[in-house]
Design a protein around this motif. Sequence first.
Motif, PDB file in Angstrom:
ATOM      1  N   ARG A   3     -76.559 -51.843   7.190  1.00  0.00           N
ATOM      2  CA  ARG A   3     -75.111 -52.004   7.384  1.00  0.00           C
ATOM      3  C   ARG A   3     -74.443 -51.863   6.025  1.00  0.00           C
ATOM      4  O   ARG A   3     -74.972 -52.322   5.018  1.00  0.00           O
ATOM      5  CB  ARG A   3     -74.801 -53.392   7.951  1.00  0.00           C
ATOM      6  CG  ARG A   3     -75.179 -53.523   9.389  1.00  0.00           C
ATOM      7  CD  ARG A   3     -74.608 -54.715  10.056  1.00  0.00           C
ATOM      8  NE  ARG A   3     -74.519 -55.918   9.239  1.00  0.00           N
ATOM      9  CZ  ARG A   3     -74.196 -57.094   9.717  1.00  0.00           C
ATOM     10  NH1 ARG A   3     -73.923 -57.242  10.995  1.00  0.00           N
ATOM     11  NH2 ARG A   3     -74.113 -58.143   8.941  1.00  0.00           N
ATOM     12  N   PRO A   4     -73.268 -51.232   5.983  1.00  0.00           N
ATOM     13  CA  PRO A   4     -72.578 -51.118   4.693  1.00  0.00           C
ATOM     14  C   PRO A   4     -72.172 -52.497   4.179  1.00  0.00           C
ATOM     15  O   PRO A   4     -71.827 -53.383   4.959  1.00  0.00           O
ATOM     16  CB  PRO A   4     -71.353 -50.268   5.001  1.00  0.00           C
ATOM     17  CG  PRO A   4     -71.221 -50.246   6.470  1.00  0.00           C
ATOM     18  CD  PRO A   4     -72.545 -50.642   7.064  1.00  0.00           C
ATOM     19  N   ARG A   5     -72.228 -52.656   2.856  1.00  0.00           N
ATOM     20  CA  ARG A   5     -71.818 -53.927   2.244  1.00  0.00           C
ATOM     21  C   ARG A   5     -70.315 -54.097   2.393  1.00  0.00           C
ATOM     22  O   ARG A   5     -69.568 -53.130   2.289  1.00  0.00           O
ATOM     23  CB  ARG A   5     -72.177 -53.943   0.764  1.00  0.00           C
ATOM     24  CG  ARG A   5     -73.670 -54.019   0.546  1.00  0.00           C
ATOM     25  CD  ARG A   5     -73.990 -54.069  -0.904  1.00  0.00           C
ATOM     26  NE  ARG A   5     -73.461 -55.304  -1.463  1.00  0.00           N
ATOM     27  CZ  ARG A   5     -73.524 -55.635  -2.726  1.00  0.00           C
ATOM     28  NH1 ARG A   5     -74.065 -54.825  -3.588  1.00  0.00           N
ATOM     29  NH2 ARG A   5     -73.015 -56.753  -3.169  1.00  0.00           N
ATOM     30  N   PRO A   6     -69.874 -55.316   2.636  1.00  0.00           N
ATOM     31  CA  PRO A   6     -68.430 -55.542   2.738  1.00  0.00           C
ATOM     32  C   PRO A   6     -67.747 -55.217   1.407  1.00  0.00           C
ATOM     33  O   PRO A   6     -68.288 -55.486   0.348  1.00  0.00           O
ATOM     34  CB  PRO A   6     -68.298 -57.030   3.053  1.00  0.00           C
ATOM     35  CG  PRO A   6     -69.659 -57.578   3.151  1.00  0.00           C
ATOM     36  CD  PRO A   6     -70.643 -56.509   2.805  1.00  0.00           C
ATOM     37  N   VAL A   7     -66.597 -54.643   1.486  1.00  0.00           N
ATOM     38  CA  VAL A   7     -65.850 -54.261   0.287  1.00  0.00           C
ATOM     39  C   VAL A   7     -64.946 -55.417  -0.122  1.00  0.00           C
ATOM     40  O   VAL A   7     -64.201 -55.952   0.693  1.00  0.00           O
ATOM     41  CB  VAL A   7     -65.009 -52.994   0.559  1.00  0.00           C
ATOM     42  CG1 VAL A   7     -64.186 -52.618  -0.660  1.00  0.00           C
ATOM     43  CG2 VAL A   7     -65.907 -51.849   0.971  1.00  0.00           C
ATOM     44  N   HIS A   8     -65.016 -55.792  -1.399  1.00  0.00           N
ATOM     45  CA  HIS A   8     -64.116 -56.813  -1.929  1.00  0.00           C
ATOM     46  C   HIS A   8     -62.725 -56.205  -2.101  1.00  0.00           C
ATOM     47  O   HIS A   8     -62.584 -55.044  -2.470  1.00  0.00           O
ATOM     48  CB  HIS A   8     -64.633 -57.327  -3.275  1.00  0.00           C
ATOM     49  CG  HIS A   8     -65.768 -58.285  -3.164  1.00  0.00           C
ATOM     50  ND1 HIS A   8     -67.040 -57.898  -2.817  1.00  0.00           N
ATOM     51  CD2 HIS A   8     -65.817 -59.624  -3.338  1.00  0.00           C
ATOM     52  CE1 HIS A   8     -67.826 -58.958  -2.804  1.00  0.00           C
ATOM     53  NE2 HIS A   8     -67.109 -60.022  -3.115  1.00  0.00           N
ATOM     54  N   LYS A   9     -61.721 -56.996  -1.854  1.00  0.00           N
ATOM     55  CA  LYS A   9     -60.327 -56.562  -1.953  1.00  0.00           C
ATOM     56  C   LYS A   9     -59.912 -56.365  -3.415  1.00  0.00           C
ATOM     57  O   LYS A   9     -59.103 -55.509  -3.729  1.00  0.00           O
ATOM     58  CB  LYS A   9     -59.452 -57.623  -1.287  1.00  0.00           C
ATOM     59  CG  LYS A   9     -57.979 -57.325  -1.254  1.00  0.00           C
ATOM     60  CD  LYS A   9     -57.257 -58.427  -0.497  1.00  0.00           C
ATOM     61  CE  LYS A   9     -55.770 -58.225  -0.434  1.00  0.00           C
ATOM     62  NZ  LYS A   9     -55.111 -59.312   0.305  1.00  0.00           N
ATOM     63  N   PHE A  10     -60.472 -57.191  -4.311  1.00  0.00           N
ATOM     64  CA  PHE A  10     -60.113 -57.157  -5.727  1.00  0.00           C
ATOM     65  C   PHE A  10     -61.290 -56.653  -6.545  1.00  0.00           C
ATOM     66  O   PHE A  10     -62.431 -56.755  -6.130  1.00  0.00           O
ATOM     67  CB  PHE A  10     -59.687 -58.555  -6.193  1.00  0.00           C
ATOM     68  CG  PHE A  10     -58.568 -59.136  -5.378  1.00  0.00           C
ATOM     69  CD1 PHE A  10     -57.270 -58.665  -5.510  1.00  0.00           C
ATOM     70  CD2 PHE A  10     -58.817 -60.138  -4.453  1.00  0.00           C
ATOM     71  CE1 PHE A  10     -56.241 -59.190  -4.739  1.00  0.00           C
ATOM     72  CE2 PHE A  10     -57.798 -60.668  -3.681  1.00  0.00           C
ATOM     73  CZ  PHE A  10     -56.504 -60.195  -3.824  1.00  0.00           C
ATOM     74  N   LYS A  11     -61.004 -56.132  -7.727  1.00  0.00           N
ATOM     75  CA  LYS A  11     -62.024 -55.552  -8.605  1.00  0.00           C
ATOM     76  C   LYS A  11     -62.149 -56.366  -9.895  1.00  0.00           C
ATOM     77  O   LYS A  11     -61.198 -57.031 -10.309  1.00  0.00           O
ATOM     78  CB  LYS A  11     -61.656 -54.121  -8.946  1.00  0.00           C
ATOM     79  CG  LYS A  11     -61.421 -53.268  -7.705  1.00  0.00           C
ATOM     80  CD  LYS A  11     -61.711 -51.838  -7.954  1.00  0.00           C
ATOM     81  CE  LYS A  11     -61.511 -50.956  -6.748  1.00  0.00           C
ATOM     82  NZ  LYS A  11     -62.100 -51.343  -5.536  1.00  0.00           N
TER      83      LYS A  11
END
Length: 72
Positions: A3-11
């Motif tokens: 499953r793709p890793r969840p993307v964080h909203k902030f960097k």
Amino acid sequence: MRRPRPVHKFKVGQMVDFVPSKTGVPASARSYKIVSLLPEEGGEKRYRIKTIAETFERTARESELLRTSSPV
């Protein structure tokens, strides 16, 4: 299949406003810098954040962070 890793909203390096949702050590500032991305906990993405006004880093949930309203 992975499953793709969840993307964080902030960097990492991004400035955010920290609005804590629970009591604890009160925030001494509102504007914080994202220091690192942390794994999800309880279904919510987490971050290490730091402000120049404090000598320590904090852990914050994504729901406690807002895109900063101040210029970077």
